[in-house]
Design a protein around this motif. Structure first.
Motif, PDB file in Angstrom:
ATOM      1  N   ASP A 219      62.351  33.663 -30.854  1.00 34.93           N
ATOM      2  CA  ASP A 219      63.800  33.515 -31.028  1.00 34.93           C
ATOM      3  C   ASP A 219      64.446  34.828 -31.449  1.00 34.93           C
ATOM      4  O   ASP A 219      65.531  35.187 -30.963  1.00 34.93           O
ATOM      5  CB  ASP A 219      64.100  32.438 -32.070  1.00 34.93           C
ATOM      6  CG  ASP A 219      63.789  31.034 -31.572  1.00 34.93           C
ATOM      7  OD1 ASP A 219      63.650  30.856 -30.345  1.00 34.93           O
ATOM      8  OD2 ASP A 219      63.681  30.116 -32.418  1.00 34.93           O
ATOM      9  N   TYR A 220      63.791  35.549 -32.347  1.00 37.26           N
ATOM     10  CA  TYR A 220      64.341  36.843 -32.791  1.00 37.26           C
ATOM     11  C   TYR A 220      64.429  37.825 -31.627  1.00 37.26           C
ATOM     12  O   TYR A 220      65.471  38.446 -31.396  1.00 37.26           O
ATOM     13  CB  TYR A 220      63.484  37.425 -33.914  1.00 37.26           C
ATOM     14  CG  TYR A 220      63.722  38.897 -34.123  1.00 37.26           C
ATOM     15  CD1 TYR A 220      64.906  39.354 -34.703  1.00 37.26           C
ATOM     16  CD2 TYR A 220      62.782  39.851 -33.703  1.00 37.26           C
ATOM     17  CE1 TYR A 220      65.134  40.719 -34.864  1.00 37.26           C
ATOM     18  CE2 TYR A 220      63.012  41.208 -33.866  1.00 37.26           C
ATOM     19  CZ  TYR A 220      64.191  41.637 -34.449  1.00 37.26           C
ATOM     20  OH  TYR A 220      64.430  42.977 -34.591  1.00 37.26           O
ATOM     21  N   ASN A 225      67.789  40.692 -26.897  1.00 35.99           N
ATOM     22  CA  ASN A 225      68.084  40.976 -25.493  1.00 35.99           C
ATOM     23  C   ASN A 225      69.245  40.142 -24.961  1.00 35.99           C
ATOM     24  O   ASN A 225      69.996  40.611 -24.102  1.00 35.99           O
ATOM     25  CB  ASN A 225      66.831  40.757 -24.638  1.00 35.99           C
ATOM     26  CG  ASN A 225      65.958  41.993 -24.590  1.00 35.99           C
ATOM     27  OD1 ASN A 225      66.238  42.990 -25.250  1.00 35.99           O
ATOM     28  ND2 ASN A 225      64.890  41.939 -23.806  1.00 35.99           N
ATOM     29  N   ASP A 226      69.408  38.935 -25.466  1.00 38.34           N
ATOM     30  CA  ASP A 226      70.536  38.106 -25.027  1.00 38.34           C
ATOM     31  C   ASP A 226      71.863  38.802 -25.335  1.00 38.34           C
ATOM     32  O   ASP A 226      72.808  38.772 -24.528  1.00 38.34           O
ATOM     33  CB  ASP A 226      70.504  36.744 -25.720  1.00 38.34           C
ATOM     34  CG  ASP A 226      69.367  35.856 -25.238  1.00 38.34           C
ATOM     35  OD1 ASP A 226      68.740  36.195 -24.214  1.00 38.34           O
ATOM     36  OD2 ASP A 226      69.094  34.834 -25.900  1.00 38.34           O
ATOM     37  N   THR A 227      71.950  39.416 -26.506  1.00 39.92           N
ATOM     38  CA  THR A 227      73.189  40.075 -26.910  1.00 39.92           C
ATOM     39  C   THR A 227      73.573  41.183 -25.938  1.00 39.92           C
ATOM     40  O   THR A 227      74.722  41.279 -25.498  1.00 39.92           O
ATOM     41  CB  THR A 227      73.024  40.665 -28.327  1.00 39.92           C
ATOM     42  OG1 THR A 227      72.839  39.598 -29.244  1.00 39.92           O
ATOM     43  CG2 THR A 227      74.238  41.479 -28.729  1.00 39.92           C
ATOM     44  N   ALA A 253      58.965  40.172 -39.829  1.00 40.56           N
ATOM     45  CA  ALA A 253      59.775  39.466 -40.823  1.00 40.56           C
ATOM     46  C   ALA A 253      60.115  38.059 -40.334  1.00 40.56           C
ATOM     47  O   ALA A 253      60.100  37.098 -41.116  1.00 40.56           O
ATOM     48  CB  ALA A 253      61.047  40.256 -41.119  1.00 40.56           C
ATOM     49  N   ALA A 254      60.424  37.929 -39.046  1.00 35.29           N
ATOM     50  CA  ALA A 254      60.704  36.601 -38.500  1.00 35.29           C
ATOM     51  C   ALA A 254      59.496  35.688 -38.625  1.00 35.29           C
ATOM     52  O   ALA A 254      59.627  34.477 -38.854  1.00 35.29           O
ATOM     53  CB  ALA A 254      61.133  36.720 -37.034  1.00 35.29           C
TER      54      ALA A 254
END
Length: 427
Positions: A219-220, A225-227, A253-254
């Motif tokens: 998800d992180y 890349n989605d942004t 960290a995620a």
């Protein structure tokens, strides 16, 4: 394949340490040594025993003979087992591999994640499979020449590595003959984002992780890349604000290894969030040095304490192992001397600790690792009723943690013994 004996593993560890010290002992400066670095890696049984893992790697500086050198800080990458490319997306994205369609025991059932400064509409590239990501497609004793570079670039194109990827205009190869995308792949991506060992030596440590942790990492990464792919921002690499080591740090960290680092702080504050590849690798490697014998050592690390209490697992137990992937030696295209840079280890203390871990067969050999941790868990559990001198008294929060810690140790011992049966049963 039968594993090596502890004695053989220790001998291999000494060789690995020599390689590691070349990279790590002179801290706070660029270090160049001419060396032949011997490969060190766990046996193939690792992927059968640990089908999901995160591998953290720092690499040496790349110095092509056909272009300018890469940055002195080298590079940082991830190889994530149990995560596959999302081939339905029009740009680099990843997803948890479907166990019904993917053999998770196969070393190829993973994805390499690499940030590149020339990327414009994405932050990172997704490279399918260990071989393409680390090794390219060349025999150990073959000469690496231009045709091999072109073949590796074509294989990356065929695998969809550059599908939907745009690079900054100023990074387009000027006057390159032939296919401009192939020229760009060779000049910018090869040796940095795939076929790493063509131009770099990689020092890696891998950690088994549960599926829920991998899901958060996915998800992180996809959020980054989605942004950029949606056009909300254009990716602009920055050595201070947003580089490959920041992505590596925040991916871990995620997963829960430690706290995240900002890449959007003010200039003054961002210098407190500097991320250097070798330093990030060393910080991850030193998690192996958090002794399972001491509950307090884990309790004193807030991120690990939260991870254990919330999810019941830690990255500090068995299965965390090193490997060293040396630059290809018969090489007409890249310099093969070793250059790495570390910023935070001014006295070399951290470097020597990491070198000692790489020299320890417990952290390079699958069988020895399991046997060692079997003993360590048993000794820890035998002392459950006797408190260590450093353990606080009357602290309700610590008592809850201590109960959870010994429950974790019992589960770990059961898992070690099951894996030993699995390992020996496969011989």
């Amino acid at each position: 394949m039968a594993s090596s004996s502890p004695a053989q593993s220790m001998a291999g560890g000494r060789v690995a340490r020599v390689a590691a010290l070349l990279a790590l002992t002179l801290a706070g400066c660029v270090t160049t040594r001419e060396a032949v670095v011997r490969a060190t890696r766990p046996e193939p049984a690792y992927d059968r025993l640990y089908p999901r893992s995160i591998e953290v790697c720092a690499t040496s500086r790349i110095r092509p003979r056909f272009a300018g050198p890469g940055g002195p800080a080298g590079h940082a990458v991830l190889y994530i087992k149990g995560v596959c490319r999302d081939t339905a997306a029009g740009y680099p994205r990843v997803q948890l591999c479907d166990p019904a369609a993917t053999d998770l025991a196969d070393p190829e059932s993973g994805t390499g994640i690499s940030v590149d400064r020339v990327l414009r509409n994405v932050n990172w590239l997704a490279v399918p499979g260990e071989r393409l990501f680390f090794y390219g497609d060349i025999g150990r004793y073959e000469l690496l020449d231009r045709p091999h570079l072109e073949e590796a670039a074509r294989r990356a194109e065929e695998a969809g590595v550059l599908a939907g990827v745009e690079i900054h205009t100023e990074a387009q190869p000027a006057g390159a003959p032939g296919d401009p995308r192939l020229a760009a792949a060779i000049e910018h991506f090869l040796g940095t984002d795939f076929a790493l060992s063509y131009g770099r030596t990689a020092y890696c440590v891998r950690f088994p992780v549960p599926e829920q942790a991998l899901a958060r990492v996915v998800d992180y990464l996809n959020g980054l890349n989605d942004t950029y792919a949606a056009g909300r921002r254009e990716y602009r690499w920055s050595g201070v604000f947003d580089n490959c080591a920041h992505v590596l740090h925040n991916a871990l960290a995620a997963a829960g290894f430690w706290g995240s680092q900002s890449v959007r702080a003010s200039v003054a504050r961002q210098f407190l969030n500097l991320a250097i590849p070798v330093d990030q690798f060393a910080d991850a490697a030193l998690l192996l040095d958090v002794g399972v014998e001491s509950p307090v050592a884990v309790y004193d690390r807030p991120a690990l304490r939260r991870l254990l209490l919330r999810e019941g697992w830690l990255p500090t137990g068995h299965g965390a192992l090193f490997r060293v992937i040396p630059v290809h030696q018969r090489n007409a295209m890249y310099e093969t001397d070793l250059t790495l840079f570390t910023l935070t280890d001014l006295l070399g203390l951290k470097s020597r600790r990491v070198g000692g871990l790489i020299d320890d067969a417990r952290y390079t050999d699958v069988e020895y690792n399991l046997l060692s941790f079997q003993r360590r868990y048993r000794e820890l559990l035998a002392r459950e009723g006797r408190r260590r001198e450093d353990e606080p008294e009357g602290d309700e929060g610590y008592e809850r943690f201590r109960t959870a810690y010994f429950s974790w140790a019992r589960r770990q011992l059961e898992d070690v013994e099951a894996k030993l049966v699995q390992l020996y049963g496969g011989r």
